[in-house]
Structure formats: C-alpha cells, structure tokens
Design a protein around this motif. Sequence first.
Motif, PDB file in Angstrom:
ATOM      1  N   LEU A 347     -31.067 -48.405 -27.618  1.00 12.78           N
ATOM      2  CA  LEU A 347     -31.086 -48.778 -26.298  1.00 12.78           C
ATOM      3  C   LEU A 347     -31.388 -47.498 -25.212  1.00 12.78           C
ATOM      4  CD1 LEU A 347     -27.859 -51.202 -26.351  1.00 12.78           C
ATOM      5  CD2 LEU A 347     -30.298 -51.982 -26.075  1.00 12.78           C
ATOM      6  N   ARG A 348     -31.133 -46.552 -25.917  1.00 14.33           N
ATOM      7  CA  ARG A 348     -31.339 -45.375 -24.868  1.00 14.33           C
ATOM      8  C   ARG A 348     -32.643 -44.870 -24.610  1.00 14.33           C
ATOM      9  NH1 ARG A 348     -27.579 -41.506 -28.657  1.00 14.33           N
ATOM     10  NH2 ARG A 348     -25.400 -42.351 -28.169  1.00 14.33           N
ATOM     11  N   PHE A 349     -33.522 -45.371 -25.505  1.00 14.17           N
ATOM     12  CA  PHE A 349     -35.091 -44.941 -25.454  1.00 14.17           C
ATOM     13  C   PHE A 349     -35.623 -45.511 -24.077  1.00 14.17           C
ATOM     14  CE2 PHE A 349     -39.442 -45.554 -26.225  1.00 14.17           C
ATOM     15  CZ  PHE A 349     -39.951 -44.480 -26.905  1.00 14.17           C
ATOM     16  N   PHE A 350     -36.610 -44.587 -23.534  1.00 14.51           N
ATOM     17  CA  PHE A 350     -37.649 -45.024 -22.627  1.00 14.51           C
ATOM     18  C   PHE A 350     -38.819 -43.960 -22.848  1.00 14.51           C
ATOM     19  CE2 PHE A 350     -34.673 -41.576 -20.700  1.00 14.51           C
ATOM     20  CZ  PHE A 350     -35.665 -40.921 -19.947  1.00 14.51           C
ATOM     21  N   ARG A 351     -39.794 -44.480 -22.065  1.00 17.97           N
ATOM     22  CA  ARG A 351     -41.144 -43.727 -22.311  1.00 17.97           C
ATOM     23  C   ARG A 351     -41.783 -43.476 -20.900  1.00 17.97           C
ATOM     24  NH1 ARG A 351     -45.828 -47.635 -24.441  1.00 17.97           N
ATOM     25  NH2 ARG A 351     -45.735 -48.248 -22.192  1.00 17.97           N
ATOM     26  N   ILE A 352     -42.313 -42.169 -20.989  1.00 19.72           N
ATOM     27  CA  ILE A 352     -43.013 -41.639 -19.710  1.00 19.72           C
ATOM     28  C   ILE A 352     -44.429 -41.620 -20.331  1.00 19.72           C
ATOM     29  CG2 ILE A 352     -43.616 -39.767 -18.353  1.00 19.72           C
ATOM     30  CD1 ILE A 352     -40.946 -41.134 -17.611  1.00 19.72           C
ATOM     31  N   SER A 353     -45.470 -42.106 -19.651  1.00 21.21           N
ATOM     32  CA  SER A 353     -46.827 -41.847 -20.165  1.00 21.21           C
ATOM     33  C   SER A 353     -47.766 -41.582 -18.880  1.00 21.21           C
ATOM     34  CB  SER A 353     -47.312 -42.991 -20.997  1.00 21.21           C
ATOM     35  OG  SER A 353     -47.191 -44.256 -20.196  1.00 21.21           O
ATOM     36  N   PHE A 354     -48.482 -40.593 -19.147  1.00 19.67           N
ATOM     37  CA  PHE A 354     -49.417 -40.195 -17.820  1.00 19.67           C
ATOM     38  C   PHE A 354     -50.691 -40.284 -18.471  1.00 19.67           C
ATOM     39  CE2 PHE A 354     -47.051 -36.620 -19.491  1.00 19.67           C
ATOM     40  CZ  PHE A 354     -47.972 -35.982 -19.959  1.00 19.67           C
ATOM     41  N   GLY A 355     -51.702 -40.096 -17.115  1.00 22.51           N
ATOM     42  CA  GLY A 355     -53.369 -39.781 -17.383  1.00 22.51           C
ATOM     43  C   GLY A 355     -53.821 -38.847 -16.429  1.00 22.51           C
ATOM     44  N   ARG A 356     -55.050 -38.949 -16.448  1.00 19.26           N
ATOM     45  CA  ARG A 356     -55.805 -37.877 -15.547  1.00 19.26           C
ATOM     46  C   ARG A 356     -55.598 -38.037 -14.034  1.00 19.26           C
ATOM     47  NH1 ARG A 356     -60.861 -40.998 -17.485  1.00 19.26           N
ATOM     48  NH2 ARG A 356     -61.582 -42.211 -15.665  1.00 19.26           N
ATOM     49  N   MET A 357     -55.060 -39.154 -13.599  1.00 20.26           N
ATOM     50  CA  MET A 357     -54.793 -39.263 -12.180  1.00 20.26           C
ATOM     51  C   MET A 357     -53.236 -38.683 -11.890  1.00 20.26           C
ATOM     52  SD  MET A 357     -56.479 -42.841 -11.452  1.00 20.26           S
ATOM     53  CE  MET A 357     -58.208 -43.259 -11.891  1.00 20.26           C
ATOM     54  N   THR A 358     -52.474 -38.387 -12.785  1.00 26.41           N
ATOM     55  CA  THR A 358     -51.259 -37.943 -12.601  1.00 26.41           C
ATOM     56  C   THR A 358     -50.997 -36.567 -12.094  1.00 26.41           C
ATOM     57  OG1 THR A 358     -50.300 -39.250 -14.465  1.00 26.41           O
ATOM     58  CG2 THR A 358     -48.910 -37.522 -13.680  1.00 26.41           C
ATOM     59  N   ARG A 359     -50.271 -36.310 -11.046  1.00 24.36           N
ATOM     60  CA  ARG A 359     -50.323 -34.983 -10.098  1.00 24.36           C
ATOM     61  C   ARG A 359     -49.001 -34.066 -10.877  1.00 24.36           C
ATOM     62  NH1 ARG A 359     -50.400 -37.219  -4.383  1.00 24.36           N
ATOM     63  NH2 ARG A 359     -48.777 -38.286  -5.368  1.00 24.36           N
ATOM     64  N   GLU A 360     -48.993 -33.059 -10.721  1.00 25.85           N
ATOM     65  CA  GLU A 360     -47.691 -32.175 -11.113  1.00 25.85           C
ATOM     66  C   GLU A 360     -46.568 -32.701 -10.323  1.00 25.85           C
ATOM     67  OE1 GLU A 360     -48.306 -28.174 -10.987  1.00 25.85           O
ATOM     68  OE2 GLU A 360     -49.758 -28.012 -12.772  1.00 25.85           O
ATOM     69  N   SER A 361     -46.830 -32.939  -8.946  1.00 31.66           N
ATOM     70  CA  SER A 361     -45.616 -33.249  -8.114  1.00 31.66           C
ATOM     71  C   SER A 361     -45.047 -34.624  -8.363  1.00 31.66           C
ATOM     72  CB  SER A 361     -46.229 -33.275  -6.698  1.00 31.66           C
ATOM     73  OG  SER A 361     -47.453 -34.175  -6.580  1.00 31.66           O
ATOM     74  N   ASP A 362     -45.847 -35.504  -8.983  1.00 27.29           N
ATOM     75  CA  ASP A 362     -45.225 -36.852  -9.461  1.00 27.29           C
ATOM     76  C   ASP A 362     -44.316 -36.337 -10.583  1.00 27.29           C
ATOM     77  OD1 ASP A 362     -47.062 -37.999  -7.669  1.00 27.29           O
ATOM     78  OD2 ASP A 362     -48.738 -38.373  -9.394  1.00 27.29           O
ATOM     79  N   LEU A 363     -44.495 -35.650 -11.561  1.00 29.40           N
ATOM     80  CA  LEU A 363     -43.594 -35.425 -12.631  1.00 29.40           C
ATOM     81  C   LEU A 363     -42.304 -34.745 -12.059  1.00 29.40           C
ATOM     82  CD1 LEU A 363     -46.208 -34.726 -15.617  1.00 29.40           C
ATOM     83  CD2 LEU A 363     -44.765 -36.746 -15.039  1.00 29.40           C
ATOM     84  N   ILE A 364     -42.636 -33.749 -11.257  1.00 28.78           N
ATOM     85  CA  ILE A 364     -41.545 -32.864 -10.946  1.00 28.78           C
ATOM     86  C   ILE A 364     -40.603 -33.694 -10.044  1.00 28.78           C
ATOM     87  CG2 ILE A 364     -40.909 -31.102  -9.350  1.00 28.78           C
ATOM     88  CD1 ILE A 364     -43.583 -29.658  -9.821  1.00 28.78           C
ATOM     89  N   TYR A 365     -40.989 -34.629  -9.378  1.00 27.71           N
ATOM     90  CA  TYR A 365     -40.223 -35.600  -8.565  1.00 27.71           C
ATOM     91  C   TYR A 365     -39.440 -36.561  -9.526  1.00 27.71           C
ATOM     92  CZ  TYR A 365     -38.717 -39.367  -5.545  1.00 27.71           C
ATOM     93  OH  TYR A 365     -37.820 -40.299  -4.582  1.00 27.71           O
ATOM     94  N   THR A 366     -40.306 -36.965 -10.296  1.00 28.84           N
ATOM     95  CA  THR A 366     -39.651 -37.850 -11.591  1.00 28.84           C
ATOM     96  C   THR A 366     -38.443 -37.384 -12.146  1.00 28.84           C
ATOM     97  OG1 THR A 366     -41.603 -39.198 -11.580  1.00 28.84           O
ATOM     98  CG2 THR A 366     -40.019 -39.457 -13.548  1.00 28.84           C
ATOM     99  N   ALA A 367     -38.686 -36.072 -12.731  1.00 28.17           N
ATOM    100  CA  ALA A 367     -37.930 -35.232 -13.511  1.00 28.17           C
ATOM    101  C   ALA A 367     -36.257 -35.000 -12.782  1.00 28.17           C
ATOM    102  CB  ALA A 367     -38.413 -33.890 -13.934  1.00 28.17           C
ATOM    103  N   GLU A 368     -36.641 -34.803 -11.459  1.00 28.51           N
ATOM    104  CA  GLU A 368     -35.439 -34.475 -10.522  1.00 28.51           C
ATOM    105  C   GLU A 368     -34.674 -35.858 -10.463  1.00 28.51           C
ATOM    106  OE1 GLU A 368     -37.385 -33.294  -6.840  1.00 28.51           O
ATOM    107  OE2 GLU A 368     -37.496 -31.437  -7.545  1.00 28.51           O
ATOM    108  N   LYS A 369     -35.366 -36.961 -10.381  1.00 27.72           N
ATOM    109  CA  LYS A 369     -34.686 -38.289 -10.388  1.00 27.72           C
ATOM    110  C   LYS A 369     -33.821 -38.912 -11.475  1.00 27.72           C
ATOM    111  CE  LYS A 369     -35.337 -38.954  -6.170  1.00 27.72           C
ATOM    112  NZ  LYS A 369     -34.064 -38.689  -5.015  1.00 27.72           N
ATOM    113  N   ILE A 370     -34.618 -38.448 -12.576  1.00 30.54           N
ATOM    114  CA  ILE A 370     -34.220 -38.596 -13.955  1.00 30.54           C
ATOM    115  C   ILE A 370     -32.741 -38.076 -14.069  1.00 30.54           C
ATOM    116  CG2 ILE A 370     -34.399 -38.230 -16.443  1.00 30.54           C
ATOM    117  CD1 ILE A 370     -37.158 -39.015 -16.120  1.00 30.54           C
ATOM    118  N   ILE A 371     -32.681 -36.625 -13.660  1.00 27.58           N
ATOM    119  CA  ILE A 371     -31.534 -35.813 -13.907  1.00 27.58           C
ATOM    120  C   ILE A 371     -30.432 -36.338 -13.086  1.00 27.58           C
ATOM    121  CG2 ILE A 371     -30.639 -33.450 -13.493  1.00 27.58           C
ATOM    122  CD1 ILE A 371     -33.349 -32.171 -14.248  1.00 27.58           C
ATOM    123  N   GLU A 372     -30.794 -36.768 -11.664  1.00 29.30           N
ATOM    124  CA  GLU A 372     -29.871 -37.165 -10.782  1.00 29.30           C
ATOM    125  C   GLU A 372     -29.259 -38.451 -11.558  1.00 29.30           C
ATOM    126  OE1 GLU A 372     -30.330 -39.255  -6.494  1.00 29.30           O
ATOM    127  OE2 GLU A 372     -31.342 -37.387  -6.635  1.00 29.30           O
TER     128      GLU A 372
END
Length: 378
Positions: A347-372
């Motif tokens: 039940l803990r599992f989740f998946r992040i998957s990205f592609g060539r249109m993904t920006r660094e800022s997208d992942l930085i913001y997502t990581a911040e929200k995941i931690i929060e």
Amino acid sequence: MIYLDYAATTPISKSAINVWIKTNEDYFANSSSLHEAGSHANQLIQTCKEQLASLVGVRQEHVFFTSGGTEANQLALRSLYKAHKHKGNHVITSEIEHPSVHAFFQELKEDGVDVSYVPVNAQGLIEVEDVKRLTRSDTCLASIQHVNSEIGVIQPIALLGKWFRMHGIPFHSDCVQSFGKIPLDLYSFHTDAISVASHKIHGPKGMGAVFFSKDCNWVSTVPLTTHQSGFRPGTLNTPGIVAFTQAAIDSQQSITENLQHSWQLRDLFLNKLAPLGERLVIEGATNKQQQLPSIIGLAIHGVQGQYMLLSLDRYHICISTGSACQSQKQDASPVMRAIYATEQERLRFFRISFGRMTRESDLIYTAEKIIEIANDYQ
C-alpha cells in the motif's frame, strides 16, 4: 500541471500530430484497395514498416501492426503458441508480467497447460539460473518482459534469449516500456518476437506492433484472415501507422541524449528526497545497467501510496500508484505481490515516471511537496 506518469502514457509529439493530419488528408484510402489511391497508401505503409524494422534489426515483412501493446502481446503469444504447442505442454513466464501477458498464460493454465512463473529477487530482477531450473524438455513457449512498468528494472533478455534459443524454445518479450528508450535488437537479444506500443513514445494511442525474427514460426489465430499475412484482421490505420513511425524515429534519434537526461533528472530528484532519510525506500535495481532511469518506484514508511497520489493531485502533480492497467482494481499488482511480503508494504508504493518534456523545476517542486506531505502524514 506537472505530468509525471509517462510510463502510463505520453503526450503525442507535434511531429507525430503533423504527419497524422497530413496522412489523413492525402492518404485516406484503404491500403488494400486496388486503385491508385489505395496503392499509394499501401506504399506509405510499406515505407513505415521498413523504417520501423530497421530500428530493431528485422526485415519489413516481419513487422505487424496492432491496436496497442496489449493486443500486440496477446496476438504474438497466441500466434507463437499455436505454432509450437505440439512440442509440449509446458510454458514459462515471470511473476511480474503485464496483465495482458498474465491473462494469456492464465487462459492456458485453465486449459490444462503447465505454466511456470519465474520469481524475481528483492530488486525485481530475474535470476537466469531460475529460468534454467524451470526449463523442461516439453517447454514450448516462454515470455519475459524487457522493462517493468512499475519499478523500471531491465531484465537480462539477451542471456535468457540465448538459453531459450539453445533449447529450441520460442521466446517473446514485452518491450512496450523499453522501445524508443533503450537500444533494442532482436538478433542480439535472441528473441523470436517482441511487442511495442506507440503511445509510450509520444505517438498516437491505439497503435502497436509485433516484430518477428526472420526464422520465427508463427500461425494465424483468426481463420480466413487475409490482412497482414493473416496476423490480424481489419483495415490498417494508415495515419496511425505513419504517426507511430514518426514518433519511433524521433525517439531513436535522441535515445542517447534522452537516457543521459533521464539519469540527471533521476539523480536530482532522489537527492532532493534525501531529507526523508531511512523512511524513503527506492525500488528497482542498484546497478545502472539494469535500471531504466525514467521510472522510479518509491515507498515512504508511514504513508500510503494512494494518499500520496491524491495529495499531489491537489497541487496538479500527476503520479501513479502502479500500472495504469491495474488502476481500477483494489488488489495489488503482480509486481507488488512479488517484491513485497505484506499488504502494508504494498500500500505504500507509488511511481514517478518522466520523459523528455520533464523539467528539473518540475521534479524539484514535486520532491518538496512529497516531503511536505510525508511529514504532515506522520
């Protein structure tokens, strides 16, 4: 919106859209028709087959189009099994295959065929020795996926293919998640057939393909079928085929660049999640050669994956709790059951998957929200 569910599907590229529109306008005729317009459509399809065949090291007459990856898997397996079932009553697959593959083998099992499921280790990888141990003199078919859609592990297809080839066992591989992302070659993989899908590489939905090796023996599964040498009935989707081919060519041309970019994004994202410490579990292979970087399977102690998905969705961030083909079901996917011992872990599992249109800022913001979200959930 921040879209981080590329393993489920990708946005269609502008180049694929453009050729799709152009083909609809200029090559709308039925490619099986004998008039000039039909002949032009057929010539265009043959060109696409030649271009796609060159990407995986096969001949154009061994390329067959389907409605997607699921049908590609099912038709390839049915065609191979029908041609080789006289050799024995035993088949081999893995515990973590796509639902379309599991459905086929479940059907065989219900018909009295002996099915062996190869286990995976803690990283989700198949041990070649396990496959050797399960192989029998009456094994008539094997199917092992190349890249897993939930944790991104890359199975040792070339080694497995060599083993099966030595024993005369037809070998199919679901390459839906690897096609256009890492190099594929049927000859060096020793595979008899692979399945791919368009919508995983920025092509249109509703398009897939099966590639057979030159020496592969397969049999039509639908009586009286004349289209595609009897492989699949129905008028070919010319615009879809052309757009799929364009997307495949684009992906192949930038495959090295995209891989490097994906590793950079993966490292950046995981470094940003470092404050979670030991609460964070990263699934998949530890060896880079056995891992597709653009798929990251995660778990955070104390947080359910479904809660993480819904919480991120409030910030317009799209992720997944696993395979989209399983998303409407409440039970755990085969992958979750294979790598986790308890329901709580699954039940803990989740998946992040990205592609060539993904920006660094997208992942930085997502990581911040995941931690929060993780800290608030404690």
